[in-house]
Each structure stands twice: as structure tokens, then as C-alpha cells.
Scaffold this motif. Structure first.
Motif, short mmCIF file in Angstrom:
data_model
loop_
_atom_site.label_atom_id
_atom_site.label_comp_id
_atom_site.label_asym_id
_atom_site.label_seq_id
_atom_site.Cartn_x
_atom_site.Cartn_y
_atom_site.Cartn_z
N THR A 56 -10.94 7.29 -2.93
CA THR A 56 -9.62 7.59 -3.44
C THR A 56 -8.63 6.52 -3.05
OG1 THR A 56 -9.08 8.94 -1.51
CG2 THR A 56 -9.98 10.10 -3.42
N TRP A 57 -7.65 6.31 -3.93
CA TRP A 57 -6.55 5.40 -3.69
C TRP A 57 -5.41 5.81 -4.61
CZ3 TRP A 57 -10.96 4.05 -6.31
CH2 TRP A 57 -10.82 3.64 -7.64
N ASP A 58 -4.24 5.26 -4.41
CA ASP A 58 -3.09 5.58 -5.24
C ASP A 58 -3.24 4.92 -6.59
OD1 ASP A 58 -0.65 6.01 -6.44
OD2 ASP A 58 0.53 4.93 -4.94
N LYS A 59 -3.61 5.68 -7.58
CA LYS A 59 -3.85 5.13 -8.91
C LYS A 59 -2.55 4.80 -9.64
CE LYS A 59 -8.54 6.64 -9.28
NZ LYS A 59 -8.67 7.26 -8.01
N GLY A 60 -1.42 5.16 -9.04
CA GLY A 60 -0.13 4.81 -9.60
C GLY A 60 0.38 3.48 -9.07
N ALA A 61 -0.40 2.85 -8.16
CA ALA A 61 0.03 1.58 -7.56
C ALA A 61 0.13 0.51 -8.62
CB ALA A 61 -0.96 1.15 -6.48
N LYS A 62 1.16 -0.29 -8.50
CA LYS A 62 1.39 -1.37 -9.47
C LYS A 62 0.57 -2.59 -9.12
CE LYS A 62 4.58 0.67 -11.88
NZ LYS A 62 4.37 1.13 -13.16
N LEU A 114 -7.02 2.79 0.85
CA LEU A 114 -8.15 3.40 0.15
C LEU A 114 -8.95 4.19 1.17
CD1 LEU A 114 -10.46 1.65 -2.35
CD2 LEU A 114 -11.47 2.49 -0.24
N THR A 115 -9.47 5.34 0.77
CA THR A 115 -10.32 6.12 1.66
C THR A 115 -11.63 6.46 0.97
OG1 THR A 115 -9.35 8.23 0.99
CG2 THR A 115 -8.38 7.16 2.92
N LEU A 129 -3.80 -2.31 -0.79
CA LEU A 129 -3.78 -0.92 -1.19
C LEU A 129 -4.57 -0.10 -0.18
CD1 LEU A 129 -3.13 0.93 -3.73
CD2 LEU A 129 -5.37 0.26 -4.57
N ARG A 148 -6.27 -5.91 -3.95
CA ARG A 148 -6.53 -5.40 -5.29
C ARG A 148 -6.59 -6.55 -6.28
NH1 ARG A 148 -2.58 -1.75 -8.90
NH2 ARG A 148 -3.87 -1.72 -10.77
#
Length: 166
Positions: free
Chosen positions: A160-166, A41-42, A39, A56
Motif C-alpha cells: 500500500t501507498w498513497d495513490k493520490g500522491a502527485k 510504502l508498506t 513516497l 517514485r
């Protein structure tokens, strides 16, 4: 690198930390795409934005395995324990330890709003001393030991990261 985590979930639920077999990507290469299990992440700090491609650990088994016995962590890599706790629900106080972890880590405890609540820097390899979050958290990020200080990452910085990631 690796370590074992403990989480407080209406009592104490013992968890571990780590995952294996996922290639790390170079965060300064725009052409590479994160592979399964990783994933982007920043972390936004006072001196800029720092990019990572992290593994993850989202299930109880993945969080139990974590980075145990691993020595392959890269400067732009790491492991994100999210959701934390893996059973979902409200953030909880977390406590990790370094059992079976051969290399030092920086453990970043992240509040539900994405800000860093606490950084445990340069943790002691193989230590079984608990390292508490100090407050309820919704995620935990592990980086190479010393990396947070090297990049100027501090408590209060935004992760922050894509919280919609599966």
C-alpha cells in the motif's frame, strides 16, 4: 543499483528503470518527512508490516532511467514504478532486466489490487535476461536483493501507498 525494464503495451515498449539524487529516509524515524520524489510504502506480510520510503518513477523517462548505475539503495528504500505503464490505462504484463544494474535487486510485480503477483529475488546484476511479471501488473517495486526473503515478504502480500500522491 539499476536496471532496464521492458513493458508490453499493445506491442513492446522498451522502458528503463531508475532515478537519481533523492535522499533515502530511515523508515524507523517518525520525525523525518519524505522528500520530493519519495513516497511512503508498506507491505503487510504474515509476520507484520514493513515500512519503506521509496523513490517514485512515474514518467516514461523516469522509468527508463530507473536505478541504472546506482549503488546507493538502502534497506528501507527502493523504487516504485507507478503508474505502470507510465502512459496509464489497464495493467500490462511487464518484463524487466538488469542491464547496467551493478547490484542485485528483488523485483516485486504488483497487481492492480495491491497484492504481489510475483517476486523475482536476487536478480543477477548486469543481466539482459528478461524477468517477466507472469501476469498484468499495475506497479513494480524494486528493493535491495534479498530483502523480501529477509523480511518474509511473499507473493500475495499487500503493498500500500498513497495513490493520490502527485
Amino acid at each position: 543499483m539499476s536496471f532496464v525494464a521492458k513493458a508490453v503495451l499493445a506491442g513492446v515498449l522498451a522502458l528503463g528503470v531508475g532515478a537519481g539524487g533523492v535522499a533515502y529516509m530511515n523508515s524507523d524515524t517518525d520525525t523525518e518527512v519524505a522528500k520530493d520524489g519519495t513516497l511512503a510504502l508498506t507491505i503487510k506480510s504474515t509476520n507484520g508490516t514493513h515500512a519503506f520510503i521509496v523513490e517514485r518513477a512515474k514518467t516514461q523517462d523516469e522509468q527508463a532511467r530507473g536505478l541504472m548505475f546506482r549503488t546507493d539503495l538502502k534497506p528501507d528504500g527502493g523504487m516504485l514504478f507507478w503508474p505502470y505503464p507510465p502512459t496509464g490505462g489497464a495493467p500490462v504484463a511487464a518484463s524487466f532486466w538488469m542491464k547496467n544494474t551493478p547490484s542485485s535487486l528483488d523485483i516485486l510485480y504488483i497487481r492492480a489490487d495491491g497484492t504481489i503477483a510475483r517476486i523475482a529475488e536476487n536478480t543477477v546484476p548486469f543481466s539482459e535476461t528478461p524477468i517477466p511479471s507472469g501476469e498484468p501488473v499495475g506497479a513494480v517495486l524494486e528493493l535491495m536483493g534479498g530483502r523480501a526473503a529477509e523480511l518474509g515478504i511473499a507473493e500475495g502480500d499487500l503493498v500500500t501507498w498513497d495513490k493520490g500522491a502527485k
